[in-house]
Motif scaffolding. Structure first.
Motif, mmCIF file in Angstrom:
data_model
loop_
_atom_site.group_PDB
_atom_site.id
_atom_site.type_symbol
_atom_site.label_atom_id
_atom_site.label_comp_id
_atom_site.label_asym_id
_atom_site.label_seq_id
_atom_site.Cartn_x
_atom_site.Cartn_y
_atom_site.Cartn_z
ATOM 1 N N ALA A 109 0.832 -1.215 0.000
ATOM 2 C CA ALA A 109 0.000 0.000 0.000
ATOM 3 C C ALA A 109 0.863 1.260 0.000
ATOM 4 C CB ALA A 109 -0.918 -0.010 1.209
ATOM 5 N N ASN A 110 0.418 2.261 -0.729
ATOM 6 C CA ASN A 110 1.069 3.573 -0.817
ATOM 7 C C ASN A 110 2.492 3.504 -1.354
ATOM 8 O OD1 ASN A 110 -1.211 4.939 0.311
ATOM 9 N ND2 ASN A 110 -0.608 4.085 2.276
ATOM 10 N N SER A 111 2.763 2.545 -2.213
ATOM 11 C CA SER A 111 4.091 2.447 -2.809
ATOM 12 C C SER A 111 3.978 1.986 -4.259
ATOM 13 C CB SER A 111 4.974 1.475 -2.019
ATOM 14 O OG SER A 111 4.501 0.159 -2.171
ATOM 15 N N ASN A 112 5.088 2.035 -4.944
ATOM 16 C CA ASN A 112 5.196 1.568 -6.320
ATOM 17 C C ASN A 112 6.431 0.690 -6.417
ATOM 18 O OD1 ASN A 112 3.026 3.096 -7.689
ATOM 19 N ND2 ASN A 112 4.206 4.841 -6.972
ATOM 20 N N THR A 113 6.466 -0.120 -7.444
ATOM 21 C CA THR A 113 7.641 -0.929 -7.735
ATOM 22 C C THR A 113 8.224 -0.422 -9.043
ATOM 23 O OG1 THR A 113 6.664 -2.862 -6.671
ATOM 24 C CG2 THR A 113 8.485 -3.264 -8.202
ATOM 25 N N VAL A 114 9.514 -0.138 -9.054
ATOM 26 C CA VAL A 114 10.188 0.324 -10.266
ATOM 27 C C VAL A 114 11.190 -0.745 -10.679
ATOM 28 C CG1 VAL A 114 11.645 2.112 -11.285
ATOM 29 C CG2 VAL A 114 9.906 2.741 -9.603
ATOM 30 N N LEU A 115 11.101 -1.174 -11.921
ATOM 31 C CA LEU A 115 11.993 -2.198 -12.458
ATOM 32 C C LEU A 115 12.777 -1.620 -13.622
ATOM 33 C CD1 LEU A 115 9.342 -5.049 -12.736
ATOM 34 C CD2 LEU A 115 10.979 -4.719 -10.894
ATOM 35 N N PHE A 116 14.037 -1.974 -13.707
ATOM 36 C CA PHE A 116 14.859 -1.623 -14.843
ATOM 37 C C PHE A 116 15.284 -2.930 -15.490
ATOM 38 C CE2 PHE A 116 15.193 1.901 -11.961
ATOM 39 C CZ PHE A 116 15.108 2.998 -12.792
ATOM 40 N N THR A 117 15.066 -3.055 -16.787
ATOM 41 C CA THR A 117 15.465 -4.286 -17.472
ATOM 42 C C THR A 117 15.883 -3.963 -18.898
ATOM 43 O OG1 THR A 117 14.843 -6.579 -17.929
ATOM 44 C CG2 THR A 117 13.151 -4.919 -18.291
ATOM 45 N N HIS A 118 16.546 -4.888 -19.512
ATOM 46 C CA HIS A 118 16.973 -4.736 -20.900
ATOM 47 C C HIS A 118 15.846 -5.159 -21.829
ATOM 48 C CE1 HIS A 118 21.107 -3.889 -19.840
ATOM 49 N NE2 HIS A 118 20.990 -4.809 -18.908
ATOM 50 N N GLN A 119 15.851 -4.583 -23.020
ATOM 51 C CA GLN A 119 14.807 -4.906 -23.987
ATOM 52 C C GLN A 119 14.769 -6.396 -24.296
ATOM 53 O OE1 GLN A 119 16.440 -1.974 -26.723
ATOM 54 N NE2 GLN A 119 14.369 -1.212 -27.009
ATOM 55 N N GLY A 120 15.927 -7.033 -24.426
ATOM 56 C CA GLY A 120 15.963 -8.449 -24.775
ATOM 57 C C GLY A 120 15.293 -9.319 -23.738
ATOM 58 N N LYS A 121 15.526 -9.026 -22.466
ATOM 59 C CA LYS A 121 14.892 -9.811 -21.404
ATOM 60 C C LYS A 121 13.391 -9.555 -21.402
ATOM 61 C CE LYS A 121 15.271 -11.298 -16.664
ATOM 62 N NZ LYS A 121 16.030 -11.240 -15.432
ATOM 63 N N PHE A 122 12.998 -8.315 -21.614
ATOM 64 C CA PHE A 122 11.574 -7.988 -21.676
ATOM 65 C C PHE A 122 10.917 -8.757 -22.820
ATOM 66 C CE2 PHE A 122 7.746 -5.647 -22.431
ATOM 67 C CZ PHE A 122 7.339 -5.260 -21.168
ATOM 68 N N ASP A 123 11.577 -8.786 -23.974
ATOM 69 C CA ASP A 123 11.054 -9.516 -25.131
ATOM 70 C C ASP A 123 10.890 -10.996 -24.806
ATOM 71 O OD1 ASP A 123 10.266 -10.040 -27.811
ATOM 72 O OD2 ASP A 123 12.341 -10.499 -28.350
ATOM 73 N N LYS A 124 11.886 -11.580 -24.145
ATOM 74 C CA LYS A 124 11.797 -12.999 -23.790
ATOM 75 C C LYS A 124 10.678 -13.260 -22.783
ATOM 76 C CE LYS A 124 16.586 -14.070 -24.759
ATOM 77 N NZ LYS A 124 17.909 -14.380 -24.218
ATOM 78 N N ALA A 125 10.444 -12.322 -21.875
ATOM 79 C CA ALA A 125 9.418 -12.506 -20.847
ATOM 80 C C ALA A 125 8.010 -12.262 -21.381
ATOM 81 C CB ALA A 125 9.688 -11.585 -19.662
ATOM 82 N N TYR A 126 7.861 -11.299 -22.297
ATOM 83 C CA TYR A 126 6.523 -10.882 -22.720
ATOM 84 C C TYR A 126 6.229 -11.057 -24.205
ATOM 85 C CZ TYR A 126 6.345 -8.862 -18.117
ATOM 86 O OH TYR A 126 6.368 -8.709 -16.772
ATOM 87 N N GLY A 127 7.261 -11.320 -24.998
ATOM 88 C CA GLY A 127 7.020 -11.545 -26.418
ATOM 89 C C GLY A 127 6.920 -10.291 -27.259
ATOM 90 N N TYR A 128 7.299 -9.157 -26.706
ATOM 91 C CA TYR A 128 7.400 -7.952 -27.539
ATOM 92 C C TYR A 128 8.537 -7.086 -27.040
ATOM 93 C CZ TYR A 128 4.594 -5.280 -24.083
ATOM 94 O OH TYR A 128 4.108 -4.673 -22.957
ATOM 95 N N TYR A 129 9.014 -6.259 -27.922
ATOM 96 C CA TYR A 129 10.238 -5.498 -27.722
ATOM 97 C C TYR A 129 9.895 -4.023 -27.598
ATOM 98 C CZ TYR A 129 15.325 -5.156 -28.487
ATOM 99 O OH TYR A 129 16.673 -4.992 -28.337
ATOM 100 N N PRO A 130 9.901 -3.447 -26.385
ATOM 101 C CA PRO A 130 9.585 -2.020 -26.254
ATOM 102 C C PRO A 130 10.704 -1.163 -26.850
ATOM 103 C CG PRO A 130 10.333 -2.883 -24.153
ATOM 104 C CD PRO A 130 10.260 -4.049 -25.095
ATOM 105 N N ASP A 131 10.347 0.013 -27.304
ATOM 106 C CA ASP A 131 11.356 0.939 -27.822
ATOM 107 C C ASP A 131 12.336 1.308 -26.718
ATOM 108 O OD1 ASP A 131 10.134 0.987 -30.318
ATOM 109 O OD2 ASP A 131 8.936 2.762 -29.848
#
Length: 79
Positions: free
Chosen positions: A27-49
């Motif tokens: 509650a009353n917080s956020n989670t901030v993640l930093f990741t590389h595009q390649g890992k994001f693509d492998k996890a979700y199947g799309y490549y953010p800019d």
């Protein structure tokens, strides 16, 4: 994700990333993640800019829900 030699270890790492985008933070917080595009693509199947900030809002479905996709400088100006 480039340095995993064990497919199970890679999948566990990718699942950890997925879990963080569908699990509400304390509650009353956020989670901030930093990741590389390649890992994001492998996890979700799309490549953010490059240089984009994706904001997820966990809604209890277990499916990542992107509510904003903005440049980093715009994200840093949010209050």
């Amino acid at each position: 994700s480039l340095f995993f030699r064990d497919a199970n270890a890679l999948e566990a790492s990718l699942q950890g990333l997925r879990n963080r985008t569908v699990t509400p933070p304390p509650a009353n917080s956020n989670t901030v993640l930093f990741t590389h595009q390649g890992k994001f693509d492998k996890a979700y199947g799309y490549y953010p800019d490059a240089g984009r900030t994706l904001i997820f809002e966990p809604d209890g479905t277990g499916v990542p829900k992107v509510i904003a996709n903005m440049p980093l400088d715009e994200f840093l100006r949010l209050q």
